[in-house]
Enzyme design. Structure first.
Site, short mmCIF file in Angstrom:
data_model
loop_
_atom_site.label_atom_id
_atom_site.label_comp_id
_atom_site.label_asym_id
_atom_site.label_seq_id
_atom_site.Cartn_x
_atom_site.Cartn_y
_atom_site.Cartn_z
N LYS A 23 -53.28 21.77 54.27
CA LYS A 23 -52.34 22.50 53.39
C LYS A 23 -50.91 22.31 53.88
CE LYS A 23 -51.60 27.13 53.90
NZ LYS A 23 -50.16 27.39 53.98
N ASN A 24 -50.70 22.50 55.19
CA ASN A 24 -49.33 22.47 55.70
C ASN A 24 -48.76 21.06 55.80
OD1 ASN A 24 -49.43 25.21 55.79
ND2 ASN A 24 -49.54 25.37 58.04
N CYS A 119 -42.21 38.39 53.83
CA CYS A 119 -43.62 38.36 53.48
C CYS A 119 -44.38 39.14 54.53
CB CYS A 119 -44.14 36.93 53.36
SG CYS A 119 -44.33 36.13 54.91
N ARG A 124 -39.05 35.96 58.03
CA ARG A 124 -39.04 34.52 57.80
C ARG A 124 -37.75 34.00 57.13
NH1 ARG A 124 -45.06 32.72 56.06
NH2 ARG A 124 -44.42 30.77 56.98
N ASP A 309 -51.26 30.39 63.50
CA ASP A 309 -52.19 30.48 62.36
C ASP A 309 -53.64 30.72 62.81
OD1 ASP A 309 -50.09 30.14 60.64
OD2 ASP A 309 -50.56 28.08 60.08
N ARG A 401 -55.50 30.84 48.96
CA ARG A 401 -54.26 30.06 49.10
C ARG A 401 -54.45 28.89 50.07
NH1 ARG A 401 -48.92 33.43 50.11
NH2 ARG A 401 -48.29 31.27 50.21
C1 UD1 Z 1 -45.08 26.75 59.03
C2 UD1 Z 1 -46.48 26.83 58.45
C3 UD1 Z 1 -47.13 28.15 58.84
C4 UD1 Z 1 -47.11 28.33 60.35
C5 UD1 Z 1 -45.69 28.16 60.89
C6 UD1 Z 1 -45.63 28.17 62.41
C7 UD1 Z 1 -46.25 25.50 56.45
C8 UD1 Z 1 -46.27 25.45 54.96
N1 UD1 Z 1 -46.39 26.72 57.01
O1 UD1 Z 1 -44.32 27.80 58.45
O2 UD1 Z 1 -48.48 28.13 58.38
O3 UD1 Z 1 -47.54 29.64 60.67
O4 UD1 Z 1 -45.16 26.88 60.45
O5 UD1 Z 1 -46.49 27.24 62.95
O6 UD1 Z 1 -46.17 24.48 57.09
N2 UD1 Z 1 -37.27 30.76 61.50
C9 UD1 Z 1 -35.96 31.17 61.53
N3 UD1 Z 1 -35.07 30.52 60.69
C10 UD1 Z 1 -35.45 29.51 59.87
C11 UD1 Z 1 -36.80 29.11 59.87
C12 UD1 Z 1 -37.70 29.74 60.70
O7 UD1 Z 1 -35.59 32.08 62.26
O8 UD1 Z 1 -34.59 28.96 59.14
C13 UD1 Z 1 -38.26 31.46 62.38
C14 UD1 Z 1 -39.34 32.17 61.56
O9 UD1 Z 1 -38.93 33.44 61.12
C15 UD1 Z 1 -40.47 32.24 62.53
C16 UD1 Z 1 -40.30 30.95 63.34
O10 UD1 Z 1 -38.97 30.51 63.12
O11 UD1 Z 1 -40.35 33.34 63.38
C17 UD1 Z 1 -41.28 29.83 62.97
O12 UD1 Z 1 -41.12 29.52 61.61
P1 UD1 Z 1 -41.35 28.06 61.04
O13 UD1 Z 1 -41.77 27.15 62.15
O14 UD1 Z 1 -40.16 27.67 60.24
O15 UD1 Z 1 -42.58 28.28 60.07
P2 UD1 Z 1 -42.73 27.81 58.58
O16 UD1 Z 1 -42.23 26.43 58.41
O17 UD1 Z 1 -42.24 28.87 57.67
#
Ligand code: UD1
Length: 422
Positions: A23-24, A119, A124, A309, A401
């Site tokens: 999925k990711n 969420c 996030r 995850d 999902r």
């Molecule tokens: C992706 C995965 C999700 C997984 C996560 C961490 C997908 C579709 N989803 O989510 O399943 O749990 O990686 O392995 O690939 N953050 C910020 N600012 C930003 C972006 C992120 O502060 O602009 C923080 C987030 O709040 C969180 C951390 O960074 O605490 C990790 O987030 P991130 O690695 O970006 O996860 P996702 O890409 O949303």
């Protein structure tokens, strides 16, 4: 009203399971198809509700998608991409759809995408995505819940990520692929899904080096072409079945897996006395009845650390392990949503700040429980497999999902799960 799962315990799960495409990995690849006007074929695509939502978003932007039922592949035709505004209707459904912002900006010169809301697992934010796009030359505006980005042209830049965010690394990699000049991104995420996206982009004509390390160099190109790409297997789905084997003290053989991507999960299972061995076609995960499953401490971290995850799934396992386990969540601020529900099933868990202290109990008891999000729901579903009596799990739409009919796959291994359609 949502569907419900009615789950009764059946003893050890045994048999073979084929793991779907990730999925990711597929969600960012689908966003990346917007970078080219030529058709792309994406293979090994899991039929998940998140994938259907992403297809809905692409279609709303003028990019057609078509399933090829025989091969399970998805064809994306983004030649007609014409709208630069993503509707809240789609972005509100899944956060990963925010990933279209970089490709739309790079291809159309502007994009307007709703800010993904908070969420269940935390606030996030998307600040790191936007900082990266700004460094490439985009003007950014935030009004009425929408982020608008625009740039006459994108120019390569040096970007240091404050945190190795998976999504931000993907957004910047996609936009920089069509920027003028070189981008050097440091402290980026190194997840296997990042490497998969880089492979897709490179096959389309991009020049990305170092994906999978903390420094990625991207030499921008003028245009990308259509590609045929097969997404990697889902390491979290694989991990889910590994925990299902451990929890039910069963013996499950997983095929279509990449053992390398599962190292942190395998190491933790071995630590608690579960056997994991590589076979010619996959991984065998089994329990030796002469050994107790014992407690272990876990800290979630960006890859190659233990995946956030998988945290809820291991919590279900630790709930009946011998001894005291401490699980510390460092990636998301609010990812213990399953704890209250597990306690309703008789688990002994205390939350102390970002840690959960779990005293293993002999057996959980079936109860009425609610899935708050995808992985919390999967964790509860696995816990119910060994609980005494019947569990009624609602909120199944969260589980759908990220899993292709998880109940059917578990039933094929010997579980007793019925879906009651609302
Ligand atoms: C992706 C995965 C999700 C997984 C996560 C961490 C997908 C579709 N989803 O989510 O399943 O749990 O990686 O392995 O690939 N953050 C910020 N600012 C930003 C972006 C992120 O502060 O602009 C923080 C987030 O709040 C969180 C951390 O960074 O605490 C990790 O987030 P991130 O690695 O970006 O996860 P996702 O890409 O949303």
């Amino acid at each position: 009203m949502s569907d419900k799962f009615i789950i009764n315990p059946t003893g050890p799960l045994r048999g073979d399971v084929y793991i779907s495409g990730a999925k990711n990995a597929v969600l960012p690849v689908l966003a990346a198809t917007l970078l080219t006007g030529q058709d792309c074929v994406v293979q090994n695509v899991p039929r998940l509700s998140d994938v259907e939502s992403m297809c809905g978003l692409l279609a709303s932007l003028g990019a057609g998608t078509q399933w090829d039922a025989a091969s399970g592949s998805l064809i994306v035709r983004a030649g007609g991409l014409n709208l630069c505004e993503a509707a809240y209707e789609w972005v509100g459904k899944l956060r990963a759809s925010f990933l279209v912002i970089g490709p739309m900006l790079a291809r159309l010169g502007r994009a307007k995408v709703p800010l993904p809301g908070g969420c269940a697992i935390g606030s996030r934010p998307v600040d790191l995505h936007l900082k990266g796009l700004a460094a490439l030359g985009a003007d950014i505006d935030h009004t009425h819940g929408y982020i608008s980005v625009s740039a006459k042209k994108l120019t390569g830049a040096k970007i240091y990520l404050d945190f190795p965010s998976v999504g931000a690394t993907e957004s910047i990699m996609m936009a920089a692929s069509l920027a003028e000049g070189q981008t050097i991104m440091e402290n980026c995420a190194v997840e296997p899904e990042i490497v998969d996206l880089a492979n897709f982009l490179n096959a389309a004509g991009a020049d990305i080096r170092g994906a999978g390390t903390d420094t990625v160099k991207i030499n921008g190109t003028r245009e990308l072409r259509g590609v045929d790409h097969t997404v990697i297997p889902d390491r979290i789905e694989a991990g889910t079945f590994m925990v299902a084997a451990a929890l039910t003290r069963g013996d499950i053989h997983l095929t279509n897996v990449m053992a390398d991507h599962l190292k942190p999960v395998t190491a933790k299972l071995k630590e608690v006395n579960i056997h994991v061995t590589e076979t010619e076609t996959g991984l065998r995960v089994y329990h030796d009845p002469s050994q107790e499953v014992i407690a272990a401490d876990i800290k979630t971290l960006p890859y190659p650390g233990f995946p956030t995850d998988m945290q809820s799934l291991f919590m279900s396992l630790m709930a009946t392990a011998q001894g005291t386990s401490i699980i510390t969540e460092t990636v998301f601020e609010n990812r213990f949503m399953q704890v209250g529900e597990l306690k309703r099933m008789g688990a002994d868990i205390k939350i102390e700040s970002r840690s959960a202290v779990i005293e293993g109990v002999r057996r959980l008891a079936g109860a009425q429980v609610q899935a708050s999000d995808l992985r919390a729901g999967a964790g509860l579903m696995l816990a119910a497999l060994t609980a005494e009596g019947t569990t009624e799990l609602s909120g199944t739409e969260h589980i759908d999902r990220g899993y292709c009919a998880l109940e059917t796959q578990l039933n094929q291994l010997g579980a007793d799960i019925k879906r009651v359609i609302a």
